[in-house]
Design an enzyme around this catalytic site. Structure first.
Site, mmCIF file in Angstrom:
data_model
loop_
_atom_site.group_PDB
_atom_site.id
_atom_site.type_symbol
_atom_site.label_atom_id
_atom_site.label_comp_id
_atom_site.label_asym_id
_atom_site.label_seq_id
_atom_site.Cartn_x
_atom_site.Cartn_y
_atom_site.Cartn_z
ATOM 1 N N LYS A 212 -13.864 -15.251 -2.389
ATOM 2 C CA LYS A 212 -14.967 -14.326 -2.673
ATOM 3 C C LYS A 212 -15.751 -14.779 -3.913
ATOM 4 O O LYS A 212 -16.976 -14.844 -3.900
ATOM 5 C CB LYS A 212 -14.432 -12.917 -2.858
ATOM 6 C CG LYS A 212 -15.530 -11.865 -3.027
ATOM 7 C CD LYS A 212 -14.963 -10.501 -3.400
ATOM 8 C CE LYS A 212 -14.069 -9.937 -2.338
ATOM 9 N NZ LYS A 212 -13.614 -8.552 -2.656
ATOM 10 N N GLY A 284 -8.610 -8.302 -0.321
ATOM 11 C CA GLY A 284 -8.248 -9.517 0.401
ATOM 12 C C GLY A 284 -7.298 -9.273 1.550
ATOM 13 O O GLY A 284 -7.467 -9.826 2.639
ATOM 14 N N ARG A 285 -6.296 -8.422 1.351
ATOM 15 C CA ARG A 285 -5.302 -8.192 2.404
ATOM 16 C C ARG A 285 -5.834 -7.291 3.509
ATOM 17 O O ARG A 285 -5.140 -7.048 4.492
ATOM 18 C CB ARG A 285 -4.036 -7.613 1.791
ATOM 19 C CG ARG A 285 -4.233 -6.334 0.995
ATOM 20 C CD ARG A 285 -2.990 -6.020 0.159
ATOM 21 N NE ARG A 285 -3.136 -4.872 -0.715
ATOM 22 C CZ ARG A 285 -3.660 -4.907 -1.926
ATOM 23 N NH1 ARG A 285 -4.162 -6.038 -2.403
ATOM 24 N NH2 ARG A 285 -3.720 -3.829 -2.677
ATOM 25 N N GLU A 370 2.069 -5.789 -1.610
ATOM 26 C CA GLU A 370 1.011 -5.879 -2.616
ATOM 27 C C GLU A 370 0.313 -4.532 -2.769
ATOM 28 O O GLU A 370 -0.134 -4.178 -3.864
ATOM 29 C CB GLU A 370 0.002 -6.963 -2.229
ATOM 30 C CG GLU A 370 -0.955 -7.352 -3.345
ATOM 31 C CD GLU A 370 -1.719 -8.620 -3.038
ATOM 32 O OE1 GLU A 370 -1.258 -9.718 -3.406
ATOM 33 O OE2 GLU A 370 -2.804 -8.522 -2.416
ATOM 34 N N LYS A 525 -0.679 -15.681 -12.864
ATOM 35 C CA LYS A 525 -1.803 -16.608 -12.764
ATOM 36 C C LYS A 525 -2.352 -16.935 -14.147
ATOM 37 O O LYS A 525 -2.680 -18.087 -14.460
ATOM 38 C CB LYS A 525 -2.889 -15.995 -11.884
ATOM 39 C CG LYS A 525 -2.502 -15.896 -10.422
ATOM 40 C CD LYS A 525 -3.370 -14.926 -9.647
ATOM 41 C CE LYS A 525 -4.822 -15.321 -9.606
ATOM 42 N NZ LYS A 525 -5.610 -14.404 -8.749
#
Length: 562
Positions: A212, A284-285, A370, A525
């Site tokens: 994205k 996203g999921r 998640e 991350k």
């Protein structure tokens, strides 16, 4: 933005009722079925094309009624309507949650306008562009830099930009009719890209970079490696020169993007006209039915992709219009709450008796864990209950020869969903016997064995004596839900995905959590970016690490070959 306070489920009358029921609960599926010949019929429900049998779950009518009351008292239906209307229920990011809008049919009424945005118009504009591009690739109108047709599409993404597309691609492989093979690269481990591109022809390969923001570390690293692979392949074949102009032209013919960061897309070398966007209200999921599905539209065709979306929408409408007591995703979500919060379950198995769904459990791991792996509520206060389950599973009889021993005779309560289809994609016979029928006999036998077990008396009646009696006794009362459909069609797959989306949503509402953010993903991350310089030899970065991390870095540096 005003952040509403979630209703604490433990303060509701229904929760108190369930607490009492759980304290004195003694499951007896054998007795319940014997006393109630209509149990299977009464607890079997239809959800679009899905036949859902809840009768082998560890619930009485009294428990089910209390679960429905709990769903009502915490406002599951109201929260769903708020989501559909575009209220900013993703509180930590101040966003609407509108994945359901991705599958609204064209011309749906009333029109959906959120924050001044005509959602329907925007969604269908992108879907039309996706379909048009897919048709160009499938027909041979889109050609590589040397004028050859595309034979292979490589989707580069991670998380929701990978798990959804690869799962759907595997599930609907029988519908791939254009001779185009789809491949999926996600892991930053260079092995992934190396193996997925092995044997491909650079002249006939199209890459889709799905990010994205076009900043995702893993995806952009793999995209650059893929670009290098493309250039090397084309240059070694004498198809292009090593000059910048030739390389730029090659990228324009062999790379497209799913992203809204058009400046970064252009800087990479992709024509912004070949970038397909989606919106911050699509997590996203929850994005496989957006432009993230571009690889699917190419491999399977736009019509198949539209059928997939129609299946999603059928379940959305069921949830919107069906009373709680007959609402399949709500009931399944509430059953999960019952097992987690009142009976102590910590994991949930999903067992598809269909090899095509061999990536379905992996897809559900992200969707459920998640979404609901949270310890604070949507207003920032601590949760008042346990949340989340570990979702896992494998397809068909493979699992029977691996972990079913734990399901049948272990000490853990593990609810399991069994999924099967009456008609196979590949009907085959072995010595005159229908192999699919034999396969489904296992599906039926497993749920029966888990539910009803085998008593000591039954074992002894077979002639077994002594210590072996206990070893061959099965307690039963192991809960399962059976989901049957006529066949694994695109629409049915969409229905299955949406079913679990709404199960996840229901549980999140009960627990008062925001099922649409994922801050737990971010810390690792961030730290990886801080550790990377130490990997590369920066001594100050090494010194900044904790003793364990320093020691592990020392091991790596001592053993890494030049």
């Amino acid at each position: 933005m005003r952040v509403s306070t979630p209703i604490d489920p433990t303060t509701t009358p229904a929760w108190s009722d369930l607490d009492d029921l759980g304290d004195s609960f003694e499951p007896d599926l054998r007795g319940w079925f014997a006393a109630d010949p209509d149990r299977a019929a009464r607890l079997s429900l239809q959800l679009a094309d899905l036949h859902v049998d809840l009768s082998k779950n560890l619930v009485t009518d009294e428990v089910l009624e209390a679960l429905v009351r709990l769903a009502d008292q915490v406002g599951v239906a109201d929260r769903y309507q708020a989501m559909l209307a575009g209220e900013h229920i993703n509180t930590t990011e101040d966003r609407a949650v509108l994945h359901t809008a991705l599958r609204r049919p064209r011309g749906a009424s009333p029109a959906l306008v959120v924050d001044g945005q005509d959602i329907d118009a925007d969604v269908h504009e992108v879907l039309d562009r996706v379909a048009a591009f897919a048709d160009r690739v499938r027909s041979g109108d889109w050609l590589g830099v040397t004028g050859k047709r595309v034979t292979d599409v490589v989707n580069i993404g991670i998380g929701g930009s990978d798990l959804g597309p690869v799962m759907v691609s595997e599930a609907l492989k029988p519908y791939a009719d254009a001779g185009i093979r789809a491949h999926f690269v996600s892991n930053i481990d260079p092995t992934d890209l190396a193996q997925k591109t092995a044997g491909l022809d650079a002249e006939t390969t199209l890459f889709i970079v799905a990010s994205k923001t076009f900043t995702t570390l893993e995806t952009l690293t793999n995209a650059r490696l893929a670009r290098d692979w493309l250039w090397a392949g084309l240059e070694s074949a004498g198809a292009i020169g090593a000059d910048e102009g030739s390389r730029t032209d090659a990228v324009a013919h062999h790379f497209v993007a799913v992203s809204t960061a058009l400046d970064k897309v252009a800087a990479f070398g992709i024509d912004p006209d070949n970038a397909f966007g989606f919106w911050d209200w699509v997590g996203g999921r929850y994005s496989v039915d957006s432009a993230i599905g571009l690889s699917l539209a190419i491999e399977l065709g736009p019509d198949v992709f539209r059928d997939l979306l129609a299946g999603f929408h059928a379940v959305d409408e069921h949830v919107r219009t069906t009373p709680l007591e007959r609402n399949v995703p709500v009931l399944m979500g509430m059953l999960n709450v019952w097992y987690v919060n009142f009976l102590g379950a910590q994991s949930h198995a999903v067992l598809p008796y269909a090899q095509q769904l061999h990536r379905f459990a992996a897809y559900l791991q992200q969707l459920t864990m998640e979404s609901n792996g949270k310890s604070v509520r949507w207003d920032g206060t601590p949760v008042t209950t346990g949340t989340g389950e570990v979702f896992w599973g494998e397809p068909g009889t493979n699992g029977q020869h691996a972990f079913y021993q734990l399901l049948h005779q272990g000490t853990r309560l593990i609810p399991a969903d069994f999924i099967a289809f009456a008609n196979p994609a590949y009907p085959l016979a072995d010595d005159g016997r229908d192999v699919h029928g034999l396969f489904l006999a296992n599906f039926l036998a497993q749920t029966k064995a888990l539910a009803f077990g085998k008593t000591e008396a039954e074992v002894e009646a077979e002639g077994t004596t002594g210590p072996l009696v206990a070893a061959r006794t099965f307690t039963g009362n192991r809960p399962t839900t059976s989901i049957f459909a006529p066949a694994l069609t695109p629409s049915v797959l969409g229905q299955l995905i949406a079913l679990y989306e709404h199960i996840t949503f229901t549980q999140g509402v009960v627990w008062g959590i925001n099922s649409f953010d994922q801050w737990g993903v971010e810390l690792g991350k961030q730290l990886a970016l801080e550790i990377a310089p130490a990997i590369e030899g920066d001594e100050s970065a090494l010194a900044a690490q904790d003793p364990s991390t320093r020691a592990l870095l020392d091991y790596y540096r001592a053993h890494r070959r030049p």
